[in-house]
Design an enzyme around this catalytic site. Structure first.
Site, PDB file in Angstrom:
ATOM      1  N   CYS A   2      25.430  37.464 -24.509  1.00 36.52           N
ATOM      2  CA  CYS A   2      26.223  37.214 -23.307  1.00 36.52           C
ATOM      3  C   CYS A   2      26.314  35.710 -23.085  1.00 36.52           C
ATOM      4  CB  CYS A   2      25.661  37.843 -22.043  1.00 36.52           C
ATOM      5  SG  CYS A   2      25.426  39.609 -22.152  1.00 36.52           S
ATOM      6  N   ARG A  27      29.370  34.610 -28.015  1.00 33.25           N
ATOM      7  CA  ARG A  27      28.097  35.219 -27.630  1.00 33.25           C
ATOM      8  C   ARG A  27      28.247  36.689 -27.210  1.00 33.25           C
ATOM      9  NH1 ARG A  27      24.200  31.501 -26.558  1.00 33.25           N
ATOM     10  NH2 ARG A  27      23.104  32.970 -25.238  1.00 33.25           N
ATOM     11  N   TRP A  73      27.950  41.054 -23.942  1.00 30.88           N
ATOM     12  CA  TRP A  73      27.640  41.838 -25.144  1.00 30.88           C
ATOM     13  C   TRP A  73      26.706  42.933 -24.650  1.00 30.88           C
ATOM     14  CZ3 TRP A  73      23.286  43.279 -27.938  1.00 30.88           C
ATOM     15  CH2 TRP A  73      23.536  43.764 -29.224  1.00 30.88           C
ATOM     16  N   ASN A  99      22.147  36.825 -18.461  1.00 34.41           N
ATOM     17  CA  ASN A  99      22.071  36.944 -19.921  1.00 34.41           C
ATOM     18  C   ASN A  99      20.624  37.266 -20.246  1.00 34.41           C
ATOM     19  OD1 ASN A  99      21.894  34.425 -22.535  1.00 34.41           O
ATOM     20  ND2 ASN A  99      22.101  36.612 -22.748  1.00 34.41           N
ATOM     21  N   GLY A 100      20.393  38.428 -20.858  1.00 34.49           N
ATOM     22  CA  GLY A 100      19.012  38.813 -21.183  1.00 34.49           C
ATOM     23  C   GLY A 100      18.812  40.289 -20.929  1.00 34.49           C
ATOM     24  N   GLU A 484      23.926  37.504 -49.252  1.00 36.20           N
ATOM     25  CA  GLU A 484      24.734  36.812 -48.251  1.00 36.20           C
ATOM     26  C   GLU A 484      26.220  37.180 -48.403  1.00 36.20           C
ATOM     27  OE1 GLU A 484      24.256  35.444 -45.574  1.00 36.20           O
ATOM     28  OE2 GLU A 484      25.908  34.087 -45.203  1.00 36.20           O
ATOM     29  N   LYS A 488      28.386  38.937 -45.458  1.00 38.51           N
ATOM     30  CA  LYS A 488      29.628  38.343 -44.942  1.00 38.51           C
ATOM     31  C   LYS A 488      30.748  39.371 -44.959  1.00 38.51           C
ATOM     32  CE  LYS A 488      28.526  35.624 -43.259  1.00 38.51           C
ATOM     33  NZ  LYS A 488      27.220  35.052 -43.208  1.00 38.51           N
ATOM     34  N   GLU A 491      30.214  42.329 -42.328  1.00 37.32           N
ATOM     35  CA  GLU A 491      30.270  42.027 -40.897  1.00 37.32           C
ATOM     36  C   GLU A 491      31.671  41.683 -40.406  1.00 37.32           C
ATOM     37  OE1 GLU A 491      27.810  38.716 -39.617  1.00 37.32           O
ATOM     38  OE2 GLU A 491      28.223  37.637 -41.456  1.00 37.32           O
ATOM     39  N   HIS A 507      18.019  50.808 -61.402  1.00 37.22           N
ATOM     40  CA  HIS A 507      17.054  51.700 -60.750  1.00 37.22           C
ATOM     41  C   HIS A 507      17.686  52.487 -59.600  1.00 37.22           C
ATOM     42  CE1 HIS A 507      13.870  50.007 -63.160  1.00 37.22           C
ATOM     43  NE2 HIS A 507      14.333  48.802 -62.856  1.00 37.22           N
ATOM     44  N   LYS A 606      27.119  36.019 -31.619  1.00 32.78           N
ATOM     45  CA  LYS A 606      26.627  34.888 -32.399  1.00 32.78           C
ATOM     46  C   LYS A 606      25.146  34.646 -32.180  1.00 32.78           C
ATOM     47  CE  LYS A 606      27.412  31.261 -34.957  1.00 32.78           C
ATOM     48  NZ  LYS A 606      27.509  31.620 -36.377  1.00 32.78           N
TER      49      LYS A 606
HETATM   50  C1  F6R Z   1      25.497  36.547 -40.121  1.00 30.30           C
HETATM   51  C2  F6R Z   1      24.907  36.019 -38.931  1.00 30.30           C
HETATM   52  C3  F6R Z   1      23.628  36.604 -38.455  1.00 30.30           C
HETATM   53  C4  F6R Z   1      22.658  35.496 -38.071  1.00 30.30           C
HETATM   54  C5  F6R Z   1      21.390  36.074 -37.435  1.00 30.30           C
HETATM   55  C6  F6R Z   1      20.367  35.011 -37.122  1.00 30.30           C
HETATM   56  O1  F6R Z   1      26.683  35.894 -40.430  1.00 30.30           O
HETATM   57  O2  F6R Z   1      25.413  35.118 -38.333  1.00 30.30           O
HETATM   58  O3  F6R Z   1      23.070  37.458 -39.393  1.00 30.30           O
HETATM   59  O4  F6R Z   1      22.344  34.755 -39.215  1.00 30.30           O
HETATM   60  O5  F6R Z   1      21.732  36.749 -36.260  1.00 30.30           O
HETATM   61  O6  F6R Z   1      20.863  34.071 -36.239  1.00 30.30           O
HETATM   62  P1  F6R Z   1      20.207  32.648 -36.073  1.00 30.30           P
HETATM   63  O7  F6R Z   1      20.365  31.921 -37.343  1.00 30.30           O
HETATM   64  O8  F6R Z   1      20.989  32.017 -34.950  1.00 30.30           O
HETATM   65  O9  F6R Z   1      18.772  32.865 -35.723  1.00 30.30           O
END
Ligand code: F6R
Length: 611
Positions: A2, A27, A73, A99-100, A484, A488, A491, A507, A606
């Site tokens: 949020c 967020r 969120w 937020n929380g 990774e 990507k 998501e 396996h 984010k």
């Molecule tokens: C993927 C992504 C998330 C963050 C994860 C950790 O693209 O952005 O998987 O990497 O939520 O976030 P941070 O790095 O902010 O602790």
């Protein structure tokens, strides 16, 4: 998660709040709302994005010099109009944004219902505002005192802003566990979850600490602890540029951030890699050099993409510095009973510096006496402040929800760390160090070259845009890159994708391979190259559709693959910085072609400030 924004001063509050909410949409973006205080206390809120809210309030009276807004969120209660913030208290005289998460909200709610409070939503936040109202009624006290007493009763995390119709010139905010920044202007104040809504008005900010309450009235900011001890606000200067939080001509923040990588990688090395002088510096570790040199073990805690950077670091640190490394999902680490000693170093990696699980893992490790070193992107973030020492990645604000430039900046800083510690420990010779320094300084140019693949990758993306599954394979340093790449893709395009160590495929996942399965193999020239070539053969024998990421000039793999993506050659230990680029572009283009919202993928946020 949020995002929260608030304003008090001489300007019109609503446009500032809406603009701020747009900057914070990364967020959370399932609903948004504002509360405006102008004699009346009006709350307007709507399911959907900030644009939907703006359309909804277009005809309303939004004139006010005090107000607050929220982009949500969902945690408690589905995304809809009534669960959107701000929330009124039962009397509608007080409103809150939050937020929380309030963990004991159920017990508090039952108690408040018995006192006659009526709830309009399923949220924990509405409990908070009713608790404040009830305390104020019971104690006949000021709003400030009621907020302070309420903070003693709630368990969980919060950054809140509270407005009351009965105190028309006042704004109250508090924080524990969720970020809150106050921008200090001339006779005006801006509050937000991060500095991006503030930067265009002032570069002077105060980071509110946990358990602090800020009261702003009559142009003055008063900060006190939960125990009512007055604090002197520490005003810091922001170094962020406005340009860095705008799209700069790109269609999406994600694409802009992918293309920023030559620059952001360079920024993460700036002042640390001094090629001419033959020095490596990292201010953050200077005081802890002995600890690093003598460390018996390094434990890395992180989540998501940052965890993948941690996996790359495991290879780097074990290779170059010969210290055993364990890489842990912060969310798992915090709930098992990990063995940690004072001789351990815990490395916490986080772009946002606000990830709740990573913060909790840090607290746990701290309680066992370990030294905590943070690698964060957001300056002044909670993790940066909770660690003993650390290094910022200096990638600049990352706004696209899918992490790209933060990953390469993290890997760059981790590479420098491994080189410094390895050299001090004598496991990395002078000549090898010099060789790696030269090669690392060439990485921005190689990433620039890899970005020239953009059009070619867009064409490949056309072909695979409608497939339901993808497999990503890599070995050694390219194994975390495979993970990774898969993350990507899933998501932002919602295509199911799995990353696997190439040799592990036989396996289990090999059963998935048929003529419909695209398999991205990262097969650059390194110590496991021959073995990966065999893995490609295994996929080909089962008619899998191979997209191979290879080193420029490779002549062995192209005849076996349906598509070949050539990246510049570099040292094996630095390859993730280059080989990840085409995978970022592939996921971006597939998502765009599928019509997905690349910068704000569904269900994600984010900054994950809930566990
Ligand atoms: C993927 C992504 C998330 C963050 C994860 C950790 O693209 O952005 O998987 O990497 O939520 O976030 P941070 O790095 O902010 O602790």
């Amino acid at each position: 998660m949020c995002g929260i924004v608030a304003y008090i001063g001489h300007r019109e509050a609503c446009p500032i709040i809406l603009k701020g909410l747009r900057r914070l949409e990364y967020r959370g973006y399932d609903s948004a709302g504002v509360a405006l205080l102008n004699g009346a206390l009006n709350v307007y809120k709507k399911k959907g994005k900030v644009n939907d809210l703006e359309a909804f309030i277009a005809e309303k009276d939004t004139h006010a010099h005090i107000g607050m807004g929220h982009t949500r969120w969902a945690t408690h209660g589905e995304p809809n109009d009534s669960n959107a913030h701000p929330h009124y208290s039962t009397s509608e005289r007080i409103a809150i944004i939050h937020n929380g998460i309030i963990e004991n909200y159920a017990a508090l709610k039952t108690h408040l219902q018995k006192q006659g409070h009526v709830f309009q939503s399923d949220t924990d936040t509405e409990v908070f505002v009713n608790l404040i109202e009830e305390i104020q009624k019971q104690n006949s006290c000021s709003l400030e005192e009621a907020v302070r007493l309420a903070l003693h009763e709630v368990v969980g995390a919060y950054a809140i802003v509270v407005l009351s119709k009965d105190d028309p010139g006042q704004l109250i905010a508090a924080r524990k566990g969720s970020p809150l920044v106050i921008g200090v202007g001339k006779d005006e104040f801006f509050l937000a979850s991060d500095a991006t809504p503030i930067i265009e008005y002032t570069n002077e900010v105060v980071y509110v600490n946990d358990y602090e309450i800020a009261v702003i009235r009559d142009g003055k900011l008063d900060i006190r602890t939960k125990e009512d001890v007055q604090q002197t606000p520490y005003i810091q200067k922001l170094e962020m540029e406005l340009d860095s939080i705008e799209k700069g001509g790109y269609e999406h923040f994600m694409l802009k951030e992918i293309f920023e990588q030559p620059r952001s990688i360079l920024d993460s090395m700036r002042g640390r890699l001094e090629l001419e002088a033959g020095h490596l510096n990292m201010g953050g570790i200077r005081a802890y050099e002995r600890k690093f040199v003598n460390a018996e073990r390094i434990i890395i805690v992180a989540c998501g993409t940052s965890w993948h950077a941690g996996l790359v670091a495991e290879y780097l640190i074990e290779d170059l510095a010969r210290i055993p490394v364990e890489v842990e999902y912060a969310s798992e680490f915090r709930y098992r009973n990990p063995i940690i000693t004072e001789r351990d170093i815990v490395l916490a990696i986080s772009q946002s510096g606000e990830t709740a699980d990573t913060l909790a893992a840090i607290e746990l490790a701290k309680s066992k006496g370990a030294t905590i070193f943070g690698i964060c992107n957001v300056v002044g973030s909670s993790i940066a402040r909770a660690t003993d020492a650390g290094a910022y990645t200096h990638a600049g604000p990352e706004i696209g929800v899918a992490s790209t430039k933060a990953f390469t900046a993290q890997v760059t800083v981790l590479t420098l760390l491994a080189m410094i510690v390895g050299h001090k420990r004598g496991t990395l010779t002078d000549s090898k160090l010099r060789e790696l320094m030269v090669e690392l300084s060439n990485i921005p140019a190689k990433v620039e070259k890899a970005l020239l693949l953009n059009t070619e990758i867009e064409q490949i993306s056309e072909i695979f845009r409608d497939v339901p599954n993808f497999l990503y394979l890599g070995r050694g340093y390219n194994f975390p890159v495979a993970l990774e790449g898969a993350l990507k893709l899933k998501e932002i395009s919602y295509i199911h994708a799995e990353g696997y160590p190439a040799a592990e495929m036989k396996h289990g996942p090999i059963a998935l391979i048929d003529e419909n399965m695209p398999v991205v193999v990262i097969a650059t020239k390194d110590s496991s190259y021959e073995k990966v070539v065999s893995n490609i053969q295994e996929v080909k024998a089962r008619k899998g559709r191979i997209i191979a990421v290879v080193t420029e000039g490779d002549t062995v793999i192209p005849p076996m693959a349906e598509f070949v993506i050539e990246v510049p050659a570099t040292s094996e230990v630095l390859m993730p910085l280059v080989s990840v680029i085409p995978l970022q572009l592939l996921s971006y283009h597939i998502a765009v072609l599928r019509g997905c919202n690349v910068d704000q993928p569904r269900n994600l946020a984010k900054s994950v400030t809930v566990e």
